[in-house]
Motif scaffolding. Structure first.
Motif, short mmCIF file in Angstrom:
data_model
loop_
_atom_site.label_atom_id
_atom_site.label_comp_id
_atom_site.label_asym_id
_atom_site.label_seq_id
_atom_site.Cartn_x
_atom_site.Cartn_y
_atom_site.Cartn_z
N LEU A 170 -87.17 -51.29 45.80
CA LEU A 170 -86.36 -50.44 46.68
C LEU A 170 -85.30 -49.70 45.87
CD1 LEU A 170 -85.69 -49.57 49.56
CD2 LEU A 170 -84.23 -51.59 49.76
N ARG A 171 -84.76 -50.36 44.86
CA ARG A 171 -83.75 -49.72 44.00
C ARG A 171 -84.34 -48.48 43.32
NH1 ARG A 171 -83.60 -50.71 38.72
NH2 ARG A 171 -84.85 -52.59 39.03
N ARG B 240 -81.54 -32.76 42.33
CA ARG B 240 -82.33 -31.94 41.42
C ARG B 240 -81.74 -31.88 40.02
NH1 ARG B 240 -84.93 -26.84 44.77
NH2 ARG B 240 -85.78 -28.09 46.50
N HIS B 241 -81.05 -32.95 39.66
CA HIS B 241 -80.39 -32.97 38.35
C HIS B 241 -80.20 -34.43 37.94
CE1 HIS B 241 -77.51 -32.08 35.15
NE2 HIS B 241 -77.86 -30.79 35.27
N MET B 242 -80.58 -34.74 36.70
CA MET B 242 -80.51 -36.12 36.24
C MET B 242 -79.07 -36.63 36.18
SD MET B 242 -82.64 -38.54 35.38
CE MET B 242 -84.14 -37.69 34.89
N THR B 243 -78.17 -35.80 35.64
CA THR B 243 -76.77 -36.24 35.49
C THR B 243 -76.12 -36.45 36.85
OG1 THR B 243 -76.57 -35.03 33.40
CG2 THR B 243 -74.52 -35.66 34.51
N HIS B 244 -76.32 -35.50 37.76
CA HIS B 244 -75.73 -35.61 39.09
C HIS B 244 -76.27 -36.82 39.84
CE1 HIS B 244 -74.91 -30.98 39.04
NE2 HIS B 244 -74.10 -31.66 38.24
N ALA B 245 -77.57 -37.07 39.70
CA ALA B 245 -78.18 -38.24 40.35
C ALA B 245 -77.61 -39.53 39.76
CB ALA B 245 -79.69 -38.22 40.18
N ALA B 246 -77.44 -39.57 38.43
CA ALA B 246 -76.90 -40.77 37.78
C ALA B 246 -75.47 -41.03 38.26
CB ALA B 246 -76.93 -40.60 36.26
N ASN B 247 -74.68 -39.96 38.39
CA ASN B 247 -73.31 -40.13 38.88
C ASN B 247 -73.30 -40.64 40.32
OD1 ASN B 247 -72.26 -39.21 36.47
ND2 ASN B 247 -72.09 -37.07 37.16
N GLU B 248 -74.20 -40.13 41.15
CA GLU B 248 -74.26 -40.56 42.54
C GLU B 248 -74.68 -42.03 42.65
OE1 GLU B 248 -77.23 -39.34 46.02
OE2 GLU B 248 -75.76 -37.76 45.63
N LEU B 249 -75.52 -42.46 41.72
CA LEU B 249 -76.03 -43.83 41.75
C LEU B 249 -75.14 -44.80 40.97
CD1 LEU B 249 -79.77 -42.91 41.09
CD2 LEU B 249 -78.86 -43.88 43.23
N TYR B 250 -74.13 -44.27 40.26
CA TYR B 250 -73.23 -45.09 39.44
C TYR B 250 -73.99 -45.85 38.35
CZ TYR B 250 -69.94 -44.14 43.20
OH TYR B 250 -69.14 -43.49 44.13
N ILE B 251 -74.93 -45.14 37.71
CA ILE B 251 -75.61 -45.70 36.55
C ILE B 251 -75.59 -44.64 35.45
CG2 ILE B 251 -77.12 -47.19 37.92
CD1 ILE B 251 -79.41 -45.24 37.41
N SER B 252 -75.94 -45.03 34.24
CA SER B 252 -75.94 -44.07 33.14
C SER B 252 -77.16 -43.17 33.21
CB SER B 252 -75.91 -44.80 31.79
OG SER B 252 -77.14 -45.49 31.58
N GLN B 253 -77.04 -41.97 32.62
CA GLN B 253 -78.17 -41.05 32.64
C GLN B 253 -79.37 -41.61 31.86
OE1 GLN B 253 -77.22 -36.97 31.70
NE2 GLN B 253 -79.33 -36.49 31.11
N PRO B 254 -79.16 -42.22 30.69
CA PRO B 254 -80.31 -42.79 29.97
C PRO B 254 -81.02 -43.88 30.77
CG PRO B 254 -78.46 -42.55 28.48
CD PRO B 254 -77.94 -42.26 29.86
#
Length: 296
Positions: free
Chosen positions: A3-4, A16-30
């Motif tokens: 589910l995660r 539609r952006h890796m960095t923005h998605a990572a920020n929203e999820l509170y995880i690192s982009q890598p």
């Protein structure tokens, strides 16, 4: 897919952006990028492609995002339903009782319960005590109110109402000078009572057998109104639980208790060592509070 990971795909599709998605999820982009590659490897095809600065879903990605949205909606509905059930805003409970007990004790009780918990669906079943005990054991109803004793070891019981079985007579009856009756009084004297589908009758017959008495039953039936009409027209004794005589008698009637006392008790029964829904627990508590307030 976990589910995660489904949430990761949804966030990428939304931003539609890796960095923005990572920020929203509170995880690192890598870490997000690594998870995406793992998910794509499981599907065996890319889910996104780059166009300029955006990550757009492939055909497969569109399908995954659509289904992810449906799954997320179902999870949200499930969480809402759990919360509603937990807070008694919805649920279902099934209760059984003999029709006479229902008429005498339950209309106001059940109406008050539904007014208190309007979202709970309340289903009722009317049947005899033995049949109701079997229904509770089988799970066809969640609980039932029946006359004691309760013979099944598979059932819990909560005593509700205690009274006694008595004889009711008109003031003109020859027994009017009596202050009590005994089982042996009914060897020859005709009387009216329930038929053999009732626990009251089963207990009466048990007492008669124990005392070697052959009762003179003039009429028997399943309806209190019918039995009282017979008693009224024939002038014969009626043998029933005291609350029923007091409830159904149309005119003055003298009540003669048995000596020794012949107890009549109602219990609330439900399955032993089994799950009780939140709605069922609420109804049990409501019944206990209502009986304590009105009948204790």
């Amino acid at each position: 897919m976990e589910l995660r990971e489904l949430n990761y795909i949804t966030a990428i599709g939304k931003t539609r952006h890796m960095t923005h998605a990572a920020n929203e999820l509170y995880i690192s982009q890598p870490a997000l990028y690594k998870s995406l590659r793992k998910i794509e490897a499981e599907f065996g095809t890319p889910l996104f492609y780059r166009k300029g600065n955006e990550l757009l879903p492939t055909d497969t990605g569109e399908i995954v995002l659509e289904k992810a949205g449906e799954i997320s909606a179902l999870i949200a509905q499930m969480n809402d339903a759990v919360a509603a059930t937990k807070h008694l805003k919805q649920g279902k409970v099934r209760i059984g009782f003999p029709s006479i007990v229902g008429t005498m004790y339950l209309p106001n009780l059940l109406i008050q319960f539904q007014q208190k918990y309007p979202g709970i669906s309340l289903n009722t079943v009317e049947a005899g005590g033995n049949a109701l005990a079997e229904m509770v054991v089988s799970g066809d109803v969640d609980m039932a109110i029946i006359m004691r004793p309760v013979y099944s070891e598979l059932l819990n019981e909560i005593p509700l109402i205690k009274n006694q079985i008595v004889a009711g007579i008109k003031p003109s009856h020859p027994w009017n000078n009596k202050s009590f009756v005994t089982i042996k009084d009914f060897e020859e004297t005709p009387f009216i009572t329930f038929d053999k589908t009732f626990n009251v009758r089963a207990q009466l017959d048990k007492h008669f057998r124990a005392n070697n008495v052959h009762p003179n039953i003039a009429f028997e039936g399943a309806s209190c109104q019918f039995l009282f009409e017979l008693a009224d027209l024939s002038g014969k004794i009626i043998v029933l639980p005291k609350p029923m005589i007091e409830f159904y008698a149309k005119e003055e009637i003298k009540i003669l208790p048995f000596k020794p006392a012949f107890p009549w008790e109602l219990s609330l029964i439900f399955q032993k060592n089994s799950f009780l829904s939140t709605a069922s627990k609420a109804l049990i508590n409501h019944i206990q509070e209502y009986v304590f307030t009105h009948y204790q």
